[in-house]
Motif scaffolding. Structure first.
Motif, short mmCIF file in Angstrom:
data_model
loop_
_atom_site.label_atom_id
_atom_site.label_comp_id
_atom_site.label_asym_id
_atom_site.label_seq_id
_atom_site.Cartn_x
_atom_site.Cartn_y
_atom_site.Cartn_z
N ASN A 79 -0.25 -51.47 85.15
CA ASN A 79 -1.21 -52.45 85.65
C ASN A 79 -0.54 -53.59 86.39
OD1 ASN A 79 -4.09 -51.84 84.52
ND2 ASN A 79 -2.64 -51.27 82.92
N PRO A 99 -6.34 -49.36 80.79
CA PRO A 99 -6.02 -48.11 81.50
C PRO A 99 -4.50 -48.02 81.64
CG PRO A 99 -6.90 -49.75 83.04
CD PRO A 99 -6.89 -50.39 81.68
N MET A 102 -3.53 -43.10 86.19
CA MET A 102 -4.64 -42.38 86.82
C MET A 102 -4.08 -41.45 87.89
SD MET A 102 -8.00 -43.88 88.74
CE MET A 102 -9.18 -42.79 89.52
N MET A 132 -8.12 -40.34 84.09
CA MET A 132 -7.56 -41.63 83.72
C MET A 132 -7.22 -41.67 82.22
SD MET A 132 -8.99 -45.54 84.22
CE MET A 132 -9.25 -45.54 85.99
N HIS A 134 -6.09 -43.88 78.85
CA HIS A 134 -6.27 -45.23 78.32
C HIS A 134 -5.64 -45.35 76.92
CE1 HIS A 134 -9.80 -43.99 80.66
NE2 HIS A 134 -10.01 -45.23 80.99
N THR A 143 -8.56 -39.90 77.35
CA THR A 143 -8.57 -39.60 78.79
C THR A 143 -10.00 -39.33 79.24
OG1 THR A 143 -6.39 -38.60 78.60
CG2 THR A 143 -7.66 -38.00 80.55
N THR A 187 -16.01 -41.46 75.32
CA THR A 187 -14.92 -42.39 75.03
C THR A 187 -14.97 -42.69 73.53
OG1 THR A 187 -16.12 -44.49 75.20
CG2 THR A 187 -15.42 -43.48 77.28
N THR A 292 -11.64 -51.85 84.27
CA THR A 292 -12.23 -50.96 85.28
C THR A 292 -13.75 -51.06 85.33
OG1 THR A 292 -12.16 -49.24 83.59
CG2 THR A 292 -10.39 -49.22 85.23
#
Ligand SMILES: [Cu+2]
Length: 354
Positions: A79, A99, A102, A132, A134, A143, A187, A292
């Motif tokens: 990041n 995150p 990606m 992505m 995380h 993911t 998630t 995000t």
């Protein structure tokens, strides 16, 4: 519904404007020179086309068609906020989920057809695949994935000016919202439910987008060069009541013809994109647990540089087939973050004109 009518009107106006411009400039070009750049014949050069990552940078001769396939992969790792890197811990200071990485892959089919020497039409059909990774504050990893048809675009390439060594043309394009903005996945917070996943995981913009641009090409002896400026201008809001930020791109390249059938190039690209207008209530709740999902942490700019190779088969059964490979690496990344930063992009493609 009125939003769509409004979008349609704006798009119609843009089309009328582009067509009017084409008609206005056409008399100046009425004396149609014989095709100086033969894209498929024995006089074709590998660097008649720009590095493969550039689109809509060449016209075709009247009656000529081209089909193309491109594969693009973009890798993001870590990041960044502004120009400064942020650790996972930094992101967890403000958000429950960070995150980590990606990958975005795209398969793009392209079709070009030139009804006249001064006008080439181009249609692009992308298929997008995103993934992505995380990590939550509790150190749980997960993911999310999305995949599907992206936004299809149609562009008119209109020759403005040409002499022996230089070409300038206009790019007048429209992108239609065929890509999904309702991609879902599970998630750890969704308790087994399939929920709409954050903005960068969506496939389309949901809006009609204008794609204006201008392109310049030059060549002399064994070298060639070019530049292109183009934009993605979003019209209105999509059906989930938000609009992605506009995107502006400026690129320039040079290439050297190493062999009759091979050229090597170098390209620089500057890209700037903006924050979203309004938000998707399905993604952005009262509390933002992952960056995000924040419509105000979408903007950024990036300067990239990278090498490329173009090949063309000049004779034999594959005559007219072109292959291009290009990589781009960031020199400057400035993000309205924390956002995932792009580490590299790879583009490879196949083109055939007939
Ligand atoms: Cu083409």
């Amino acid at each position: 519904m009125s939003k769509y009518i409004e979008c349609g009107r704006m798009a119609a106006r843009a089309c009328v404007f582009a067509c009017a411009l084409a008609i206005a400039v056409q008399p100046a070009l009425a004396e149609e020179q014989h095709q100086h750049h033969d894209h498929s014949g024995p006089n074709a050069r590998p660097d008649d086309h720009a590095p493969i990552g550039v689109m809509g940078e060449h016209l075709h001769g009247a009656g000529e068609w081209m089909v193309s396939y491109r594969y693009m992969k973009m890798h993001m790792d870590g990041n960044r906020d502004g120009k400064k890197g942020e650790s996972r811990g930094d992101v967890h200071d403000d958000f429950m989920v960070a995150p980590d990485e990606m990958d975005m892959e795209m398969h793009m089919l392209g079709f070009m057809y030139a009804p006249r020497d001064f006008l080439t039409f181009m249609v692009m059909v992308p298929f997008v695949k995103k993934s992505m990774d995380h990590t939550t504050r509790m150190d749980a990893e997960f993911t999310t994935k999305s995949t599907g048809l992206g936004d299809i675009s149609a562009t008119a390439l209109i020759k403005l000016w040409r002499n022996d060594d230089h070409n300038v043309h206009l790019n007048a394009g429209l992108s239609v919202p065929t890509g999904s903005i309702s991609e879902r996945d599970e998630t750890p917070m969704s308790m087994g439910a399939n929920v709409v996943i954050p903005y960068p995981m969506q496939i389309g913009s949901g809006t009609l987008d204008l794609l204006p641009g201008i392109t310049y090409n030059g060549e002399r002896d064994d070298i060639s060069w070019g530049a292109q400026a183009r934009g993605t201008i979003r019209l209105g809001k999509n059906k989930h009541d938000y609009r992605m930020g506009n995107n502006y791109l400026l690129t320039g390249w040079g290439a050297y013809q190493v062999l009759d059938w091979m050229s090597a190039g170098l390209r620089m690209q500057y890209n700037q994109w903006f924050n979203y207008k309004s938000k998707d209530e399905r993604i952005t709740g009262d509390m933002i647990i992952v960056p995000t999902a924040d419509p105000d942490r979408r903007a950024g700019k990036r300067l990239e540089l990278g090498p490329s190779v173009n090949l063309i088969a000049l004779n034999g059964p594959l005559a007219g087939v072109r292959v291009g490979v290009e990589a781009l690496f960031p020199l400057v990344r400035d993000l309205d973050g924390p956002q995932l930063e792009t580490d590299w992009t790879l583009i490879a493609g196949l083109q055939y004109a007939f």
